[in-house]
Design a protein around this motif. Structure first.
Motif, short mmCIF file in Angstrom:
data_model
loop_
_atom_site.label_atom_id
_atom_site.label_comp_id
_atom_site.label_asym_id
_atom_site.label_seq_id
_atom_site.Cartn_x
_atom_site.Cartn_y
_atom_site.Cartn_z
N ALA A 61 0.86 -1.19 0.00
CA ALA A 61 0.00 0.00 0.00
C ALA A 61 0.89 1.24 0.00
O ALA A 61 1.90 1.28 0.71
CB ALA A 61 -0.92 0.01 1.22
N PRO A 62 0.55 2.25 -0.78
CA PRO A 62 1.35 3.48 -0.78
C PRO A 62 1.42 4.08 0.63
O PRO A 62 0.39 4.22 1.29
CB PRO A 62 0.59 4.42 -1.72
CG PRO A 62 -0.30 3.53 -2.53
CD PRO A 62 -0.60 2.34 -1.68
N ASN A 63 2.62 4.39 1.09
CA ASN A 63 2.83 4.92 2.45
C ASN A 63 2.34 3.96 3.54
O ASN A 63 2.00 4.38 4.65
CB ASN A 63 2.17 6.29 2.63
CG ASN A 63 2.81 7.34 1.76
OD1 ASN A 63 4.03 7.46 1.73
ND2 ASN A 63 2.00 8.08 1.03
N LEU A 68 1.06 2.30 9.05
CA LEU A 68 1.10 1.25 10.08
C LEU A 68 1.81 1.75 11.33
O LEU A 68 1.37 1.47 12.45
CB LEU A 68 1.78 0.00 9.53
CG LEU A 68 1.57 -1.29 10.30
CD1 LEU A 68 0.09 -1.60 10.49
CD2 LEU A 68 2.25 -2.44 9.59
N GLY A 69 2.86 2.52 11.15
CA GLY A 69 3.54 3.11 12.30
C GLY A 69 2.62 4.05 13.07
O GLY A 69 2.61 4.05 14.31
N ALA A 96 -5.45 0.23 4.71
CA ALA A 96 -4.73 -0.32 3.55
C ALA A 96 -5.59 -0.19 2.30
O ALA A 96 -5.09 0.20 1.23
CB ALA A 96 -4.35 -1.78 3.80
N ALA A 97 -6.87 -0.49 2.41
CA ALA A 97 -7.78 -0.37 1.26
C ALA A 97 -7.89 1.08 0.82
O ALA A 97 -7.87 1.37 -0.39
CB ALA A 97 -9.16 -0.93 1.63
N ASP A 98 -7.99 2.01 1.78
CA ASP A 98 -8.09 3.43 1.44
C ASP A 98 -6.81 3.93 0.77
O ASP A 98 -6.87 4.70 -0.19
CB ASP A 98 -8.41 4.26 2.68
CG ASP A 98 -9.86 4.12 3.13
OD1 ASP A 98 -10.65 3.46 2.42
OD2 ASP A 98 -10.19 4.67 4.19
N LEU A 99 -5.65 3.52 1.28
CA LEU A 99 -4.39 3.92 0.65
C LEU A 99 -4.31 3.40 -0.78
O LEU A 99 -3.90 4.13 -1.69
CB LEU A 99 -3.19 3.42 1.47
CG LEU A 99 -2.95 4.08 2.82
CD1 LEU A 99 -1.87 3.33 3.59
CD2 LEU A 99 -2.57 5.55 2.65
N ARG A 100 -4.71 2.16 -0.97
CA ARG A 100 -4.68 1.58 -2.32
C ARG A 100 -5.67 2.27 -3.26
O ARG A 100 -5.48 2.28 -4.47
CB ARG A 100 -4.96 0.08 -2.24
CG ARG A 100 -3.81 -0.70 -1.65
CD ARG A 100 -4.05 -2.21 -1.68
NE ARG A 100 -2.90 -2.90 -1.13
CZ ARG A 100 -2.84 -3.41 0.10
NH1 ARG A 100 -3.89 -3.33 0.90
NH2 ARG A 100 -1.74 -4.00 0.53
N GLN A 103 -6.39 7.38 -1.21
CA GLN A 103 -6.49 8.33 -0.10
C GLN A 103 -5.13 8.54 0.54
O GLN A 103 -4.26 7.66 0.51
CB GLN A 103 -7.48 7.82 0.96
CG GLN A 103 -8.91 8.00 0.55
CD GLN A 103 -9.84 8.06 1.75
OE1 GLN A 103 -9.42 8.26 2.88
NE2 GLN A 103 -11.11 7.90 1.48
N THR A 104 -4.95 9.70 1.14
CA THR A 104 -3.71 10.00 1.85
C THR A 104 -3.86 9.60 3.32
O THR A 104 -4.98 9.42 3.81
CB THR A 104 -3.40 11.50 1.79
OG1 THR A 104 -4.42 12.22 2.50
CG2 THR A 104 -3.32 11.99 0.35
N LEU A 105 -2.73 9.52 3.99
CA LEU A 105 -2.76 9.23 5.43
C LEU A 105 -3.51 10.33 6.16
O LEU A 105 -4.29 10.05 7.08
CB LEU A 105 -1.34 9.08 5.98
CG LEU A 105 -1.21 8.83 7.48
CD1 LEU A 105 -2.04 7.63 7.94
CD2 LEU A 105 0.25 8.67 7.87
N ALA A 106 -3.34 11.58 5.75
CA ALA A 106 -4.06 12.69 6.40
C ALA A 106 -5.57 12.51 6.26
O ALA A 106 -6.31 12.79 7.21
CB ALA A 106 -3.61 14.02 5.80
#
Length: 127
Positions: A61-63, A68-69, A96-100, A103-106
């Motif tokens: 997953a991107p980022n 996860l951290g 993970a699904a949102d990143l894929r 979506q951004t971490l923010a």
């Protein structure tokens, strides 16, 4: 009648409340009776989240490592602050699904904290 356990048989029982019934976070749990709890005396272990599984879920997953951290740190902060909130493996799966999906971490963090009070956010450093 005595029934002998097959040598390859392992029985596991799991509960969020250790059989004592509902608490502030798990309100729908029933209390187990003393006879049932006695069958597990000295056999209770704490089962925590599986970091290897969560890394596998987030893999690619991107980022993903950064996300996860954040989740693992958030989990520790929730525990330290004794908040009635969860950062479970379900959050890892959803993030993970949102990143894929782009979506951004923010954005994930904003969605996650959407129903938190300002005080709760302050306690985990998410103001």
């Amino acid at each position: 009648m005595i029934h002998h356990r097959h040598p390859e048989t392992i029985l596991i029982a799991a509960a969020n409340t250790i059989g004592r019934g509902a608490d502030a976070q798990y309100v729908g749990r029933n209390q187990l009776d003393a006879a049932t709890l006695d069958r597990f005396i000295l056999a209770m272990i704490r089962v925590d989240y599986d970091p290897a599984l969560e890394c596998h879920i987030m893999d690619g997953a991107p980022n993903g490592e950064l996300c996860l951290g954040w989740i693992h740190g958030l989990r520790d902060s929730i525990d330290r602050a004794k908040l009635r909130r969860l950062a479970s493996t379900r959050l890892v799966i959803a993030a993970a699904a949102d990143l894929r999906a782009g979506q951004t971490l923010a954005q994930i963090q904003a969605d996650y904290f959407a129903d938190w009070s300002a005080d709760e956010k302050r306690k985990v450093g998410a103001e």
